[in-house]
Design an enzyme around this catalytic site. Structure first.
Site, PDB file in Angstrom:
ATOM      1  N   VAL A 116      75.291  76.830  71.253  1.00 36.54           N
ATOM      2  CA  VAL A 116      75.297  75.605  72.057  1.00 36.54           C
ATOM      3  C   VAL A 116      75.917  75.935  73.424  1.00 36.54           C
ATOM      4  O   VAL A 116      77.014  76.484  73.493  1.00 36.54           O
ATOM      5  CB  VAL A 116      76.120  74.490  71.381  1.00 36.54           C
ATOM      6  CG1 VAL A 116      76.121  73.234  72.253  1.00 36.54           C
ATOM      7  CG2 VAL A 116      75.568  74.178  69.994  1.00 36.54           C
ATOM      8  N   GLY A 124      80.908  67.948  80.915  1.00 41.70           N
ATOM      9  CA  GLY A 124      81.651  66.707  81.123  1.00 41.70           C
ATOM     10  C   GLY A 124      80.789  65.562  81.634  1.00 41.70           C
ATOM     11  O   GLY A 124      81.279  64.449  81.839  1.00 41.70           O
ATOM     12  N   GLY A 126      78.157  64.334  80.010  1.00 41.90           N
ATOM     13  CA  GLY A 126      77.503  63.634  78.907  1.00 41.90           C
ATOM     14  C   GLY A 126      76.210  64.308  78.458  1.00 41.90           C
ATOM     15  O   GLY A 126      75.601  63.914  77.465  1.00 41.90           O
ATOM     16  N   LEU A 127      75.786  65.354  79.198  1.00 47.40           N
ATOM     17  CA  LEU A 127      74.530  66.023  78.843  1.00 47.40           C
ATOM     18  C   LEU A 127      74.641  66.784  77.514  1.00 47.40           C
ATOM     19  O   LEU A 127      73.686  66.845  76.745  1.00 47.40           O
ATOM     20  CB  LEU A 127      74.097  66.977  79.968  1.00 47.40           C
ATOM     21  CG  LEU A 127      73.534  66.285  81.220  1.00 47.40           C
ATOM     22  CD1 LEU A 127      73.358  67.294  82.357  1.00 47.40           C
ATOM     23  CD2 LEU A 127      72.194  65.608  80.908  1.00 47.40           C
ATOM     24  N   GLY A 128      75.816  67.333  77.243  1.00 51.97           N
ATOM     25  CA  GLY A 128      76.017  68.054  75.990  1.00 51.97           C
ATOM     26  C   GLY A 128      75.860  67.135  74.791  1.00 51.97           C
ATOM     27  O   GLY A 128      75.241  67.489  73.784  1.00 51.97           O
ATOM     28  N   ASP A 152      84.336  76.414  68.097  1.00 48.63           N
ATOM     29  CA  ASP A 152      85.577  77.011  68.598  1.00 48.63           C
ATOM     30  C   ASP A 152      86.612  75.906  68.799  1.00 48.63           C
ATOM     31  O   ASP A 152      86.262  74.744  69.017  1.00 48.63           O
ATOM     32  CB  ASP A 152      85.330  77.741  69.918  1.00 48.63           C
ATOM     33  CG  ASP A 152      84.655  79.084  69.690  1.00 48.63           C
ATOM     34  OD1 ASP A 152      84.761  79.607  68.566  1.00 48.63           O
ATOM     35  OD2 ASP A 152      84.015  79.585  70.629  1.00 48.63           O
ATOM     36  N   TYR A 159      82.786  67.646  69.277  1.00 52.55           N
ATOM     37  CA  TYR A 159      81.969  67.339  68.104  1.00 52.55           C
ATOM     38  C   TYR A 159      82.531  66.159  67.312  1.00 52.55           C
ATOM     39  O   TYR A 159      81.797  65.316  66.833  1.00 52.55           O
ATOM     40  CB  TYR A 159      81.836  68.575  67.205  1.00 52.55           C
ATOM     41  CG  TYR A 159      81.011  69.656  67.866  1.00 52.55           C
ATOM     42  CD1 TYR A 159      79.642  69.474  68.066  1.00 52.55           C
ATOM     43  CD2 TYR A 159      81.589  70.832  68.309  1.00 52.55           C
ATOM     44  CE1 TYR A 159      78.872  70.449  68.696  1.00 52.55           C
ATOM     45  CE2 TYR A 159      80.835  71.812  68.941  1.00 52.55           C
ATOM     46  CZ  TYR A 159      79.480  71.612  69.131  1.00 52.55           C
ATOM     47  OH  TYR A 159      78.730  72.572  69.750  1.00 52.55           O
TER      48      TYR A 159
END
Lengths: 179, 179
Positions: A116, A124, A126-128, A152, A159
């Site tokens: 990922v 930061g 919001g795309l993730g 990690d 998450y």
């Protein structure tokens, strides 16, 4: 703390579109999803089918600190993954890869998420989160029942905030490395 | 605490054999490995290629507490796994399945181990350890560089004793369940 697919997670998508549907389909394939963020003038696209340039992909992965890997091996690993998601900064001629994730698995019961990455400039924003939501939606479409990943320490809250459960029932992850 | 493939882990195999090589190959396929334990009169065989009876496999998995799953889904999950290892109590006509593990993965960089089971009667005999050693050896043969698994709290010492590393660098595992 289950990740409930019926919840708002999936109704968050922006309903505005800048890219004509035909262009979206031609450039990014079926199930492509456009994202518009107020702070950026370009729009972004999540795609399951647009092919990757291996060098561009490796550059992205290295920008977030993954080690260098032989391209030949990366190519085969991609071929053997059950799902690859690219996040593209839209350009009709040269979309730029700014996010990525892939999954391995039996395609039925379990899937595991690897690699990922979101280009540091866009972290930061919001795309993730959008990337992960899209990925789970595509896995659900395949029929997978359980998705796992190894996070990690510094991205655990990322998450957890999305509804991932950490180590249910005292479950631990174990690793073995080839030497 | 790395799992060193060059270490004694792989020189432990018993060099005694009761099953003629031809019978071993015919019944269990290439790379089959016989195990003789002093406390049992039958010998045991680890096999990568002998086919499973799905009902026998489900009975084994249920005997160690896994939930019941539709056989149709189990069949497809097996087909999509990159490695399936059976541990058989040898009988020339009717070998009995007493242990199992399977792996998913891209076959190049990562593999993840699922559904590890040893029939309760044979737990504590060292067969589980042999099964895992065999599995890692086969994965290494495929070329996989990193093997991961999710271990329930009660079997963590089993894996730790074999050299598996738990949560390196504060890495956590996260789960998402379909609902």
């Amino acid at each position: 703390m289950f990740f409930n697919l019926g919840s708002k997670e999936f109704s968050e998508y922006n309903s505005k579109h800048l890219i004509p549907k035909k262009i979206l389909l031609e450039n990014y394939g079926e199930y492509a999803s456009e994202i518009i963020l107020p702070e950026f003038k370009d729009s972004f696209v999540l795609s399951q089918y647009r092919d990757f340039d291996l060098i561009e992909l490796e550059q992205l992965l290295q920008s977030v600190g993954w080690g260098r890997r032989p391209l030949r091996r990366v190519k085969r690993a991609l071929e053997n993954s059950i799902l690859k998601v690219g996040l593209w900064q839209h350009d009709q001629k040269f979309p730029r890869l700014i996010g990525f994730a892939r999954c391995t698995g039996d395609g039925i019961i379990d899937a595991t998420v690897w690699d990922v990455a979101i280009q540091p400039v866009y972290q930061g924003s919001g795309l993730g989160r959008r990337l992960m939501t899209y990925l789970i939606k595509r896995l659900k479409n395949i029929g997978v029942k359980r998705v796992t990943l190894f996070a990690d320490a510094n991205v655990i809250s990322f998450y957890r905030n999305q509804g991932w459960i950490l180590e249910p029932k005292g479950c631990k992850c174990a690793f073995w490395y080839s030497n």
